[in-house]
Design a protein around this motif. Structure first.
Motif, PDB file in Angstrom:
ATOM      1  N   CYS A  96      51.299   7.844  83.168  1.00 44.19           N
ATOM      2  CA  CYS A  96      52.603   7.228  83.356  1.00 44.19           C
ATOM      3  C   CYS A  96      52.932   6.358  82.153  1.00 44.19           C
ATOM      4  N   GLN A 143      64.448  10.908  90.779  1.00 44.20           N
ATOM      5  CA  GLN A 143      63.049  10.793  91.166  1.00 44.20           C
ATOM      6  C   GLN A 143      62.749  11.520  92.460  1.00 44.20           C
ATOM      7  N   VAL A 201      60.250  10.806  88.015  1.00 41.11           N
ATOM      8  CA  VAL A 201      58.977  11.316  88.513  1.00 41.11           C
ATOM      9  C   VAL A 201      58.907  12.791  88.147  1.00 41.11           C
ATOM     10  N   ARG A 250      54.781   9.580  85.753  1.00 40.40           N
ATOM     11  CA  ARG A 250      55.838   8.686  86.193  1.00 40.40           C
ATOM     12  C   ARG A 250      56.262   7.803  85.034  1.00 40.40           C
ATOM     13  N   VAL A 285      48.830  12.519  89.972  1.00 41.44           N
ATOM     14  CA  VAL A 285      49.563  11.898  88.879  1.00 41.44           C
ATOM     15  C   VAL A 285      48.608  11.730  87.708  1.00 41.44           C
ATOM     16  N   LEU A 294      62.437   2.875  89.172  1.00 37.06           N
ATOM     17  CA  LEU A 294      61.589   4.026  88.855  1.00 37.06           C
ATOM     18  C   LEU A 294      62.486   5.043  88.181  1.00 37.06           C
TER      19      LEU A 294
END
Length: 351
Positions: free
Chosen positions: A122, A198, A20, A36, A119, A17
């Motif tokens: 992404c 993140q 974020v 993200r 969110v 990842l």
């Protein structure tokens, strides 16, 4: 300028990842949005299985973009064409033709991007795909940020995905010219920025700041949207100029300079130099006589940064250049005789 070898190894490692974008506990979450960025496939992409088949839609300048649309979206072809036409109006290069888009209703996008209701969008670097909503967000932490702003921000990540900032990953550090202009390498080494973080330092993530600086380009039309990242990374005219260059004329490889000379008992060392306005890897390769022992050293002003000490004249020295505050830095390189004599060839690769 500082020259050293530890930054790339410590800060440029891959992450599943990558970033974020969100506000830490206690921050003014109502004023921001979250997205993200994944290095691999989006973990929760089951929405794709129920989507329309992949179909190509064309921008006004003839670039094809692959799009898939959730069955929950009304008039899927019209929505996809509207979004692709909008993408074509963003400042872009040929990377636009490598983009894939998934369009869903906001709840589907939140679920696909990690399950958090706030969110908004992404981007998957591995899929080359942005996951975006078909409409502006409603109430909540993303309110006030439009769908088109989120699309533009995600496209900034897509640009970074197709740019080199070797030895640093552009998704985490931003592309080469912008990252160097903002002294991201030195800021990361000093603990001011946290590439790819993140957790609690995501607002200090230069990868996100790069994407949002791209969204704030005046020609992209979102100059009035509040800046929510590290204040040191706020874009100015110079940052915008560097970013445009990253998009339209990106950095591709190091500069190569070859210097020849000779050493003997009377001339025990010879110096040269190079100038750079970019951060990155310096690679020095020395080839001297087999019967001699020559070294190569690099200096920041009068300070010795690093030097080879092998028992022959076939030396190599690699390290990372991080400029501190000057737009252009000069490094001195010296070839030094220990024993023997003869001609040498020094090849210097620098950003």
């Amino acid at each position: 300028m500082r020259l050293h070898g530890r930054v790339a190894a410590r800060l440029a490692g891959p992450a599943t990842l990558v970033a974020v974008l969100a506000f830490p506990p206690g921050a003014a979450a109502a004023s921001g949005f979250r997205d993200r960025v994944f290095s691999g496939p989006v973990a929760r992409s089951s929405e794709l299985r129920g989507a329309t088949p992949a179909k190509r839609f064309f921008t006004a300048d003839g670039i094809a973009v692959e799009a898939r649309v959730s069955q929950s979206v009304s008039n899927p072809d019209a929505v996809a064409q509207e979004i692709v036409t909008f993408l074509g109006s963003r400042v872009h290069g040929l990377e636009l033709g490598k983009l894939r888009v998934f369009i869903g209703v906001p709840s589907e996008i939140s679920n696909a991007c990690g399950g958090s209701s706030d969110v908004l969008a992404c981007y998957s670097a591995g899929e080359r795909r942005m996951y975006i909503p078909d409409r502006d967000p409603g109430s909540g932490s993303s309110a006030g940020f439009t769908r088109n702003y989120a699309i533009t921000h995600e496209y900034g990540h897509h640009i970074a995905n197709f740019r080199s900032n070797a030895p640093f990953p552009a998704l985490n550090f931003g592309a080469k010219y912008w990252s160097s202009y903002k002294f991201v390498c030195m800021g990361a080494d000093q603990g001011l920025y946290f590439p790819g973080n993140q957790g609690t330092h995501y607002l200090d993530d230069p990868g996100e700041a790069f994407a949002d600086s791209y969204a704030h380009l005046p020609e992209n039309g979102f100059s009035n949207v509040p800046w929510q990242f590290n204040e040191r990374l706020r874009p100015d005219a110079g940052a915008f100029a560097a970013l445009r260059r990253d998009v339209l004329d990106p950095w591709r490889s190091s500069t190569r300079k070859v210097v020849t000379g000779s050493l003997n008992s009377r001339h025990r060392s010879r110096a040269t130099s190079f100038r750079t306005s970019l951060d990155g890897t310096v690679d020095l390769r020395l080839r001297g006589p087999a019967s001699a022992n020559f070294d190569v050293g690099i200096y920041d002003g009068s300070r010795l940064v690093s030097r080879t000490r092998k028992a022959d004249s076939r030396d190599r020295l690699r390290l990372t250049v991080c400029r501190e505050s000057s737009p252009t830095a000069t490094a001195r390189v010296r070839v030094i005789r220990r024993t023997g004599a003869g001609a040498y060839r020094l090849t210097m690769l620098f950003p």
